[in-house]
Motif scaffolding. Structure first.
Motif, PDB file in Angstrom:
ATOM      1  N   SER A   1       9.113  21.989  40.797  1.00 48.61           N
ATOM      2  CA  SER A   1       7.834  22.181  40.422  1.00 48.61           C
ATOM      3  C   SER A   1       7.340  23.682  40.879  1.00 48.61           C
ATOM      4  O   SER A   1       6.663  24.398  40.324  1.00 48.61           O
ATOM      5  N   ALA A   2       7.861  23.892  42.170  1.00 45.19           N
ATOM      6  CA  ALA A   2       7.420  25.267  42.677  1.00 45.19           C
ATOM      7  C   ALA A   2       7.997  26.320  41.764  1.00 45.19           C
ATOM      8  O   ALA A   2       7.469  27.458  42.017  1.00 45.19           O
ATOM      9  N   GLN A   3       9.323  26.246  41.165  1.00 42.47           N
ATOM     10  CA  GLN A   3       9.808  27.062  40.469  1.00 42.47           C
ATOM     11  C   GLN A   3       8.998  27.446  39.176  1.00 42.47           C
ATOM     12  O   GLN A   3       9.165  28.340  38.385  1.00 42.47           O
ATOM     13  N   GLN A   4       8.342  26.408  38.611  1.00 44.51           N
ATOM     14  CA  GLN A   4       7.547  26.547  37.606  1.00 44.51           C
ATOM     15  C   GLN A   4       6.424  27.366  37.481  1.00 44.51           C
ATOM     16  O   GLN A   4       5.808  27.391  38.673  1.00 44.51           O
ATOM     17  N   PRO A   5       5.966  28.360  36.655  1.00 43.48           N
ATOM     18  CA  PRO A   5       4.897  29.284  36.714  1.00 43.48           C
ATOM     19  C   PRO A   5       3.685  28.494  36.643  1.00 43.48           C
ATOM     20  O   PRO A   5       3.434  27.250  36.451  1.00 43.48           O
ATOM     21  N   SER A   6       2.771  28.895  37.841  1.00 40.39           N
ATOM     22  CA  SER A   6       1.492  27.997  38.120  1.00 40.39           C
ATOM     23  C   SER A   6       0.600  28.474  37.045  1.00 40.39           C
ATOM     24  O   SER A   6      -0.641  27.745  36.907  1.00 40.39           O
ATOM     25  N   ASP A   7       0.785  29.393  35.977  1.00 44.59           N
ATOM     26  CA  ASP A   7       0.067  29.771  34.542  1.00 44.59           C
ATOM     27  C   ASP A   7       0.833  29.862  33.639  1.00 44.59           C
ATOM     28  O   ASP A   7       1.828  30.341  33.676  1.00 44.59           O
ATOM     29  N   SER A   8       0.316  29.412  32.438  1.00 47.37           N
ATOM     30  CA  SER A   8       1.097  29.455  31.236  1.00 47.37           C
ATOM     31  C   SER A   8      -0.110  29.420  29.975  1.00 47.37           C
ATOM     32  O   SER A   8      -1.222  29.159  30.252  1.00 47.37           O
ATOM     33  N   CYS A   9       0.402  29.719  29.073  1.00 48.51           N
ATOM     34  CA  CYS A   9      -0.639  29.683  27.951  1.00 48.51           C
ATOM     35  C   CYS A   9      -1.110  28.269  27.538  1.00 48.51           C
ATOM     36  O   CYS A   9      -1.915  28.109  26.700  1.00 48.51           O
ATOM     37  N   SER A  10      -0.066  27.222  27.932  1.00 46.22           N
ATOM     38  CA  SER A  10      -0.643  25.983  27.751  1.00 46.22           C
ATOM     39  C   SER A  10      -1.565  25.161  28.862  1.00 46.22           C
ATOM     40  O   SER A  10      -1.978  24.176  28.869  1.00 46.22           O
ATOM     41  N   SER A  11      -1.754  26.060  29.980  1.00 43.05           N
ATOM     42  CA  SER A  11      -2.492  25.616  31.008  1.00 43.05           C
ATOM     43  C   SER A  11      -3.984  26.128  30.804  1.00 43.05           C
ATOM     44  O   SER A  11      -4.344  27.079  29.939  1.00 43.05           O
ATOM     45  N   THR A  12      -5.046  25.468  31.446  1.00 41.09           N
ATOM     46  CA  THR A  12      -6.438  25.826  31.376  1.00 41.09           C
ATOM     47  C   THR A  12      -6.652  26.976  32.284  1.00 41.09           C
ATOM     48  O   THR A  12      -6.085  26.937  33.483  1.00 41.09           O
ATOM     49  N   LEU A  13      -7.381  27.891  31.870  1.00 40.95           N
ATOM     50  CA  LEU A  13      -7.855  29.012  32.841  1.00 40.95           C
ATOM     51  C   LEU A  13      -8.702  28.603  33.835  1.00 40.95           C
ATOM     52  O   LEU A  13      -9.710  28.293  33.671  1.00 40.95           O
ATOM     53  N   PRO A  14      -8.125  28.885  35.197  1.00 35.70           N
ATOM     54  CA  PRO A  14      -8.807  28.623  36.136  1.00 35.70           C
ATOM     55  C   PRO A  14     -10.080  29.487  36.940  1.00 35.70           C
ATOM     56  O   PRO A  14      -9.924  29.669  38.126  1.00 35.70           O
ATOM     57  N   LEU A  15     -10.903  29.598  35.943  1.00 30.61           N
ATOM     58  CA  LEU A  15     -11.818  30.747  36.294  1.00 30.61           C
ATOM     59  C   LEU A  15     -13.026  30.126  35.743  1.00 30.61           C
ATOM     60  O   LEU A  15     -13.131  29.680  34.833  1.00 30.61           O
ATOM     61  N   ASN A  16     -14.123  30.363  36.624  1.00 27.96           N
ATOM     62  CA  ASN A  16     -15.316  29.597  36.135  1.00 27.96           C
ATOM     63  C   ASN A  16     -16.632  30.336  36.103  1.00 27.96           C
ATOM     64  O   ASN A  16     -17.759  29.995  35.598  1.00 27.96           O
TER      65      ASN A  16
END
Length: 372
Positions: free
Chosen positions: A25-40
Motif C-alpha cells: 500500500s505504501a508503494q502505491q501512489p496516493s493519487d491516480s486518475c482513478s482516485s478523487t481529487l482531494p481538494l475542496n
C-alpha cells in the motif's frame, strides 16, 4: 501445546501478511486518475477535469478541462519531495522561450506559486512574474495533501492551450525566495506533447537536429568569422617575412573557406529538414558570403604579377571584397546565434574572440602608422 503452537503460527502468518499489505500500500501512489481529487476549495468544478498520467517516472498527474468559454483549468499533482514543481507551455517543445507556472511549499513555510518566462538558460534570463500565459487573478494555488503537492491555476485563452507541455522537478531544498524569487536550475525535466481531447500525451525527444545546428554554427564561426579574419591580418601586417606570409595567408584563407563552405552546406541541409521560415535573411547573407569567398578564390588563381599594370586594380578588388566579406560574416554569425537561441555563452564567447581580433588589428595598424 499443539494448540498453542498452531495459534502462534497463525498469528505469525497474519502479522506478516498485514506487514506485506502495508508495504504494498505504501508503494502505491496516493493519487491516480482513478482516485478523487482531494481538494475542496477549487473555484471550478473538479468533476469536469480530464486526467492524464503525464510523467510516470516522477508520478506527475495532470487534470485539466475547459471550464468556461475562454477559461482552461489545470491541477498538477506530484509527490512532495521538498522541491518545487513546474509546468510549462512551449511553442516548440523546448524550455527556452516557454512560460511556466512554478509552485513550492518549503518545510514549515507558506506555499508560493509564480509564473516565469524562460528566456534562456542563465538565471538572469528566467524572469519572475513574466510570461505569455494569461492567468486568472487569484487562481494560482498550491496545497500539500497526503505527501503530495497539488498545483492549480486557470488560463484565459480563446483557443486551446499549447500542446507542447513541459514538466520539471526542482532540487531538494532549493526554493525561490523574496525579493527576486530567482529560480534555480531544475533537477530533472521532461518535454511532452498533450492531446487535450483524448488526454493522450507522448514524450518529445531532445531538440531535433541539435547536433547539425551546432555543427553549422561552429563551422561558419571558425571558417568565415575567425580563420578568414586572421588570414587577412597576416596578409596586411606580416609581409616583411616574404614568402612565408603568403603561404600562411593562403593556408588560413583556404582552411577558412573550406570550413565555411561545409558550414553553409550544413545550413542548407538543416533548413531543408526543419522547414524553417524565419532564416531567409540569415540564409541570404550566408550565400552572399559564400559567393564572395568563391570570387576571392578565383581572384587568387588570376592574380597578375607585381609588375603588371593591372596589379593595383586587382589589389583594390581583392582587399575591399575581403573587408566586406569579413564584416558580413561577423554580423551573420551573431545573427545566427540569435536565431538559434544559443544563449549568452555563445554570444559572449564569440564576442570575446572578435574583441581580441579587433584590438590586435588596431594595435598592428598603430604600429604600421608609427613605422611610416
Amino acid at each position: 501445546m499443539k494448540v498453542s503452537s498452531s495459534s502462534f503460527i497463525f498469528r505469525f502468518v497474519v502479522l506478516h501478511l498485514l506487514t506485506l499489505s502495508a508495504i504494498v500500500s505504501a508503494q502505491q501512489p496516493s493519487d491516480s486518475c482513478s482516485s478523487t481529487l482531494p481538494l475542496n476549495d477549487l473555484s471550478f468544478n473538479a468533476s469536469l477535469l480530464q486526467c492524464a498520467e503525464v510523467w510516470s517516472l516522477q508520478n506527475y498527474i495532470l487534470r485539466y478541462s475547459r471550464t468556461d468559454a475562454n477559461t482552461w483549468s489545470f491541477v498538477l499533482s506530484a509527490p512532495d519531495s521538498n522541491s518545487f514543481i513546474a509546468i510549462g507551455f512551449s511553442t516548440n517543445g523546448q524550455m527556452i522561450g516557454s512560460s511556466a507556472v512554478v509552485g513550492w511549499i518549503p518545510s514549515g513555510g507558506r506555499g508560493e506559486v509564480k509564473q516565469y518566462f524562460l528566456g534562456g538558460k542563465t538565471p538572469d534570463q528566467v524572469v519572475v512574474d513574466q510570461g505569455e500565459l494569461t492567468i486568472v487573478n487569484g487562481s494560482m494555488k498550491i496545497e500539500s495533501v497526503s505527501s503530495r503537492l497539488y498545483l492549480s491555476f486557470q488560463l484565459t485563452t480563446a483557443e486551446q492551450p499549447r500542446t507542447q507541455v513541459l514538466y520539471a522537478l526542482g532540487r531538494a531544498g532549493a526554493f525561490p525566495s523574496s525579493p527576486d524569487y530567482s529560480l534555480t536550475e531544475h533537477r530533472t525535466m521532461i518535454s511532452t506533447s498533450l492531446n487535450y481531447i483524448t488526454a493522450v500525451q507522448r514524450v518529445v525527444k531532445a531538440k531535433p537536429h541539435s547536433r547539425l545546428r551546432k555543427t553549422h554554427g561552429l563551422l561558419n564561426m571558425f571558417g568565415w568569422g575567425i580563420f578568414i579574419v586572421i588570414g587577412s591580418l597576416v596578409a596586411r601586417h606580416l609581409k616583411r617575412w616574404d614568402p612565408m606570409w603568403f603561404y600562411a595567408h593562403t593556408a588560413l584563407q583556404t582552411t577558412g573557406f573550406l570550413l565555411g563552405l561545409t558550414g553553409v552546406i550544413c545550413g542548407l541541409v538543416l533548413e531543408n529538414r526543419t522547414k524553417a521560415s524565419t532564416v531567409s535573411t540569415h540564409k541570404g547573407l550566408g550565400i552572399t558570403i559564400l559567393v564572395m569567398g568563391c570570387l576571392q578564390v578565383m581572384a587568387l588563381l588570376a592574380r597578375p604579377d607585381k609588375q603588371s599594370k593591372y596589379r593595383r586594380y586587382w589589389n583594390w578588388y581583392h582587399h575591399n571584397v575581403g573587408r566586406i566579406l569579413i564584416i558580413l560574416a561577423i554580423a551573420n554569425v551573431f545573427y545566427g546565434i540569435h536565431l538559434g537561441k544559443a544563449g549568452s555563452a555563445w554570444n559572449g564567447g564569440y564576442g570575446f574572440v572578435v574583441a581580441v581580433l579587433f584590438l590586435v588589428a588596431v594595435g598592428l595598424e598603430v604600429r604600421k602608422f608609427m613605422q611610416k
